[in-house]
Design a protein around this motif. Structure first.
Motif, mmCIF file in Angstrom:
data_model
loop_
_atom_site.group_PDB
_atom_site.id
_atom_site.type_symbol
_atom_site.label_atom_id
_atom_site.label_comp_id
_atom_site.label_asym_id
_atom_site.label_seq_id
_atom_site.Cartn_x
_atom_site.Cartn_y
_atom_site.Cartn_z
ATOM 1 N N PHE A 58 0.852 -1.199 0.000
ATOM 2 C CA PHE A 58 0.000 0.000 0.000
ATOM 3 C C PHE A 58 0.886 1.247 0.000
ATOM 4 O O PHE A 58 1.715 1.430 0.902
ATOM 5 C CB PHE A 58 -0.918 0.015 1.220
ATOM 6 C CG PHE A 58 -2.027 -0.990 1.155
ATOM 7 C CD1 PHE A 58 -3.278 -0.637 0.666
ATOM 8 C CD2 PHE A 58 -1.821 -2.302 1.561
ATOM 9 C CE1 PHE A 58 -4.305 -1.567 0.599
ATOM 10 C CE2 PHE A 58 -2.849 -3.244 1.496
ATOM 11 C CZ PHE A 58 -4.084 -2.879 1.014
ATOM 12 N N HIS A 59 0.697 2.092 -0.999
ATOM 13 C CA HIS A 59 1.491 3.310 -1.112
ATOM 14 C C HIS A 59 0.609 4.433 -1.650
ATOM 15 O O HIS A 59 -0.210 4.201 -2.540
ATOM 16 C CB HIS A 59 2.679 3.110 -2.059
ATOM 17 C CG HIS A 59 3.561 1.962 -1.709
ATOM 18 N ND1 HIS A 59 4.522 2.030 -0.720
ATOM 19 C CD2 HIS A 59 3.605 0.692 -2.209
ATOM 20 C CE1 HIS A 59 5.133 0.860 -0.633
ATOM 21 N NE2 HIS A 59 4.591 0.033 -1.509
ATOM 22 N N LEU A 60 0.799 5.619 -1.127
ATOM 23 C CA LEU A 60 0.078 6.779 -1.638
ATOM 24 C C LEU A 60 0.623 7.119 -3.015
ATOM 25 O O LEU A 60 1.833 7.319 -3.183
ATOM 26 C CB LEU A 60 0.238 7.966 -0.683
ATOM 27 C CG LEU A 60 -0.552 9.224 -1.038
ATOM 28 C CD1 LEU A 60 -2.056 8.956 -0.954
ATOM 29 C CD2 LEU A 60 -0.173 10.373 -0.097
ATOM 30 N N SER A 61 -0.262 7.198 -3.986
ATOM 31 C CA SER A 61 0.156 7.481 -5.355
ATOM 32 C C SER A 61 0.071 8.974 -5.670
ATOM 33 O O SER A 61 0.986 9.539 -6.261
ATOM 34 C CB SER A 61 -0.710 6.691 -6.337
ATOM 35 O OG SER A 61 -0.347 6.968 -7.674
ATOM 36 N N ALA A 62 -1.037 9.612 -5.279
ATOM 37 C CA ALA A 62 -1.197 11.034 -5.592
ATOM 38 C C ALA A 62 -2.298 11.646 -4.737
ATOM 39 O O ALA A 62 -3.243 10.959 -4.343
ATOM 40 C CB ALA A 62 -1.521 11.231 -7.069
ATOM 41 N N VAL A 63 -2.140 12.931 -4.456
ATOM 42 C CA VAL A 63 -3.197 13.747 -3.845
ATOM 43 C C VAL A 63 -3.308 14.997 -4.703
ATOM 44 O O VAL A 63 -2.364 15.784 -4.787
ATOM 45 C CB VAL A 63 -2.875 14.132 -2.391
ATOM 46 C CG1 VAL A 63 -4.018 14.968 -1.799
ATOM 47 C CG2 VAL A 63 -2.631 12.897 -1.535
#
Length: 215
Positions: A149-154
């Motif tokens: 699980f990794h944040l891709s974009a905001v």
């Protein structure tokens, strides 16, 4: 007229997360209203004051397997859009400041949110238990959700889309009831914020998930 100014726009926050099952995305549209009074209006500190309103709900990202990421209205406001679209614009006076809001209101564009302007990220260890809410580190989603699980974009967009309603309550049907029973999701937080281990979480209220809960 007479020096009063107001600006209104809708801003869409979109959060994308890479998971072992692929990319998962959630978004929510909020309404911003900014009003400024002229310098002659008001007395003392209230002279020339501005007021800001934010209506909407948190972003809900369904990660699958009964796991959800919520990006709250907490720490998310007018300044999020301004700092994203005009990070280097420092107004020297009131007219320059107003001109920035004129441009922001007229924009129809999307841009990445600066890391320092990220809202509060939370999840629930048990989606049915409001007291199980916990902070999520945007830089380390694996700590909350596990490997992969990794944040891709905001991103934030100024848009003509309508304000999002009801998505949070679909996932958290207990939200309004708990808000009527007690002020915070976690019962009996410390009376003094200085005694709280994590004030953002321990004093977290249902209204941080939606401004429209009790309307």
């Amino acid at each position: 007229m007479f020096g009063f100014r107001d600006w209104n726009w809708h801003q869409k926050l979109t959060v994308s997360v890479m998971t072992p099952d692929g990319l998962k995305t959630g978004s929510a549209v909020s309404a911003v209203e900014l009003t400024k009074s002229p310098r002659w209006w008001g007395v003392g500190d209230s002279a020339g004051a501005s007021t800001t309103g934010l209506l909407g709900e948190a972003v809900t990202v369904d990660l699958g397997h009964d796991r959800f990421l919520f990006v709250l209205l907490d720490k998310y406001s007018l300044s999020t859009a301004r700092m994203a679209f005009f990070p280097s614009k420092r107004a020297e006076n009131r007219d320059e400041n107003n001109a920035i809001y004129d441009r922001l209101e007229a924009l129809r564009a999307t841009i990445n949110v600066p890391r320092e302007k990220y809202p509060l990220f939370v999840t629930f260890e048990d989606i049915h238990n409001p007291a199980s809410v916990k902070r999520v580190d945007p830089d380390n989603l694996e700590a909350a959700f596990g490997p992969g699980f990794h944040l891709s974009a905001v991103t934030i967009a100024i848009t003509d889309e309508p304000v999002t309603k009801g998505r949070v309550e679909e996932v958290l049907p207990w939200l309004e009831r708990v808000g009527r029973e007690r002020p915070t999701l976690i019962p009996n937080p410390p009376r003094l914020s200085t005694d709280a281990r994590d004030p953002d979480i321990q004093y977290l209220t249902p209204r941080r998930f939606s401004t429209e809960l009790y309307k």
